[in-house]
Design a protein around this motif. Sequence first.
Motif, short mmCIF file in Angstrom:
data_model
loop_
_atom_site.label_atom_id
_atom_site.label_comp_id
_atom_site.label_asym_id
_atom_site.label_seq_id
_atom_site.Cartn_x
_atom_site.Cartn_y
_atom_site.Cartn_z
N GLN A 185 0.89 -1.20 -0.10
CA GLN A 185 -0.09 -0.01 -0.11
C GLN A 185 0.87 1.34 0.12
N LEU A 186 2.05 1.20 0.77
CA LEU A 186 2.84 2.47 0.79
C LEU A 186 3.53 2.64 -0.67
N GLN A 187 3.88 1.49 -1.35
CA GLN A 187 4.65 1.79 -2.65
C GLN A 187 3.55 2.39 -3.49
N MET A 188 2.32 1.82 -3.26
CA MET A 188 1.30 2.41 -4.33
C MET A 188 0.79 3.71 -4.08
N GLN A 189 0.77 4.00 -2.72
CA GLN A 189 0.55 5.47 -2.30
C GLN A 189 1.93 6.32 -3.01
N ARG A 190 2.99 5.86 -3.01
CA ARG A 190 3.89 6.83 -3.46
C ARG A 190 3.64 6.78 -4.85
N THR A 191 3.35 5.62 -5.59
CA THR A 191 3.03 5.76 -7.23
C THR A 191 2.19 6.66 -7.34
N VAL A 192 0.85 6.70 -6.71
CA VAL A 192 -0.17 7.59 -6.90
C VAL A 192 0.39 9.06 -6.77
N GLU A 193 0.90 9.31 -5.62
CA GLU A 193 1.58 10.39 -5.42
C GLU A 193 2.45 11.08 -6.37
N GLY A 194 3.39 10.27 -6.82
CA GLY A 194 4.00 10.69 -8.11
C GLY A 194 3.43 11.36 -9.18
N LEU A 195 2.25 10.12 -9.52
CA LEU A 195 1.04 10.60 -10.75
C LEU A 195 0.54 11.80 -10.32
N SER A 196 -0.03 12.15 -9.07
CA SER A 196 -0.53 13.18 -9.04
C SER A 196 0.21 14.39 -9.23
N VAL A 197 1.49 14.34 -8.75
CA VAL A 197 2.40 15.60 -8.94
C VAL A 197 2.49 15.83 -10.40
N VAL A 198 2.67 15.06 -11.12
CA VAL A 198 2.73 15.02 -12.60
C VAL A 198 1.61 15.57 -13.22
N ALA A 227 7.22 23.15 -6.72
CA ALA A 227 6.13 23.59 -5.75
C ALA A 227 5.15 22.60 -5.57
N VAL A 228 4.55 22.02 -6.66
CA VAL A 228 3.28 20.84 -6.33
C VAL A 228 3.95 19.90 -5.48
N VAL A 279 2.37 18.73 -1.87
CA VAL A 279 1.85 17.42 -1.63
C VAL A 279 2.61 16.75 -0.45
N ARG A 280 4.07 17.00 -0.37
CA ARG A 280 4.76 16.41 0.68
C ARG A 280 4.20 17.08 2.04
N GLY A 281 3.84 18.24 2.09
CA GLY A 281 3.56 19.07 3.34
C GLY A 281 2.16 18.45 3.81
N ILE A 282 1.37 18.41 2.84
CA ILE A 282 -0.16 17.63 3.09
C ILE A 282 0.21 16.27 3.74
N ARG A 283 0.95 15.36 3.16
CA ARG A 283 1.10 14.07 3.86
C ARG A 283 1.86 14.15 4.85
N SER A 284 2.81 14.94 5.26
CA SER A 284 3.54 14.99 6.55
C SER A 284 2.47 15.59 7.71
N ARG A 285 1.62 16.45 7.37
CA ARG A 285 0.48 16.97 8.30
C ARG A 285 -0.30 15.83 8.98
N ALA A 288 9.52 6.87 6.85
CA ALA A 288 10.80 6.98 7.57
C ALA A 288 12.21 7.04 6.79
N HIS A 289 11.73 6.63 5.41
CA HIS A 289 12.89 6.68 4.50
C HIS A 289 12.95 8.04 4.00
N GLY A 290 12.00 9.18 4.08
CA GLY A 290 12.11 10.21 3.64
C GLY A 290 11.93 10.50 1.98
N GLY A 291 11.00 9.33 1.52
CA GLY A 291 10.57 9.54 0.26
C GLY A 291 9.70 10.14 -0.05
#
Length: 429
Positions: free
Chosen positions: A357-370, A409-410, A414-420, A426-429
Amino acid sequence: MQDHPLRYPLANELHARPFPALDVPSSAVYLAIAPHPGQPRDRAAERAHLLALLDRHGADHPAPDATHWSGQVGRHVLKWESHTEFVTFTAFAPGLTARAFDPAEFEVFPADWLEAAPGVRATSAVIRIEPLAEDAVLGAALAAHFVPESLASARVMEGAAVVAGDFRIDPAGHMRFLIQVAPETGPQRVGRILQRLCELETYKSMSMLGLACAREMGPRLDELDRKLTELMADMRSTERSAEATLGGLLEISAELEDMAARAAFRFAATRAYEAIVTERIAMLREERYEGRQMLGEFMRRRFDPAMRTVAASERRLAGMADRAMRAGELLRTRVDVERQGQNQALLASMDRRADLQLQMQRTVEGLSVVAISYYAVSLVGYLAYPLAEVIGLSKGMLTALAVPPVVLAVWLVVRGIRSRHGGGDAHGG
């Protein structure tokens, strides 16, 4: 000085059941009544039954809380005693009937009174007390009145008397005992001999109830033992689930505990009665008479094996209950270990799903940024196109220059929203 409230009752209890004083010749009849099997004892009904007999003869009543009574009833002296599990009636009369062990002697207890008894007959006996006869006469009497193969006789109490009995039920339904008394024996000693014979017969009969209980549960114990052995064999195989085996063990263990609880009182009473039988025989201080078997020998041959059977059944029941309990504990341990393994496998599977799920989340986040960056660059381009001619750049160049800062900027947003929302890894990805 103030006495303990129970001092006098307890002290008097030691003297409450004196031995009868019997002249020679005389006769006695004895009756022990126990509750109906499986029914509770009704002491009020037992007292009412006693009073019904006393009222027929106009005799005085015992105290309301009395456990013993003695008094004149017609030409008989009646002695009544209430014990833990039964009540006893003993009636003494002077002289002897012409017919030895005549069933008519028992008519001191009327037939309708016997039918109304609040219980069942545990035992009854007719006792004949005679002067000691010559050996030949006594031998003929023993042969005439008793079954030879079961006959037990002995001199007792340093030759005070010769007692005999075959412990068989005669056609009238009674045991028979013969006491032939030496001339120098006093009435009190005769009474002690008779009472010990009656107690010996009563406690022998009551202890044999334990044998009946052991025989009754024997077939079921055999069946449970077989099932328990099979279930313990299943514990070593993997064909049957541990949960199913545990369920079967728990059923057997529960039934064994129930059987032990129901038989506990009877087995304990049997042990106590057996001890009293042994004690009463010892009190008679037997000596062999004319080479015949003594009462103690008869009991060792006939009674002791029955008591050993009861003791063996009690030990077997306790042993099977312990086996079932130990097997249940072992199987519960096995089930717990298997469940822990299943839980660990489940946790490992959950970890893998979480990583996926984490990997999928990262993939979705990357696609969301694009995707967001694409639309953001388009918006920035629309805003910046009017400036393209002023600064001398083409629209394509202006759009290309806007892409890096917009994407950065995007990504930061996105990273700020995820952190909040606790989504940072933990890997800083």
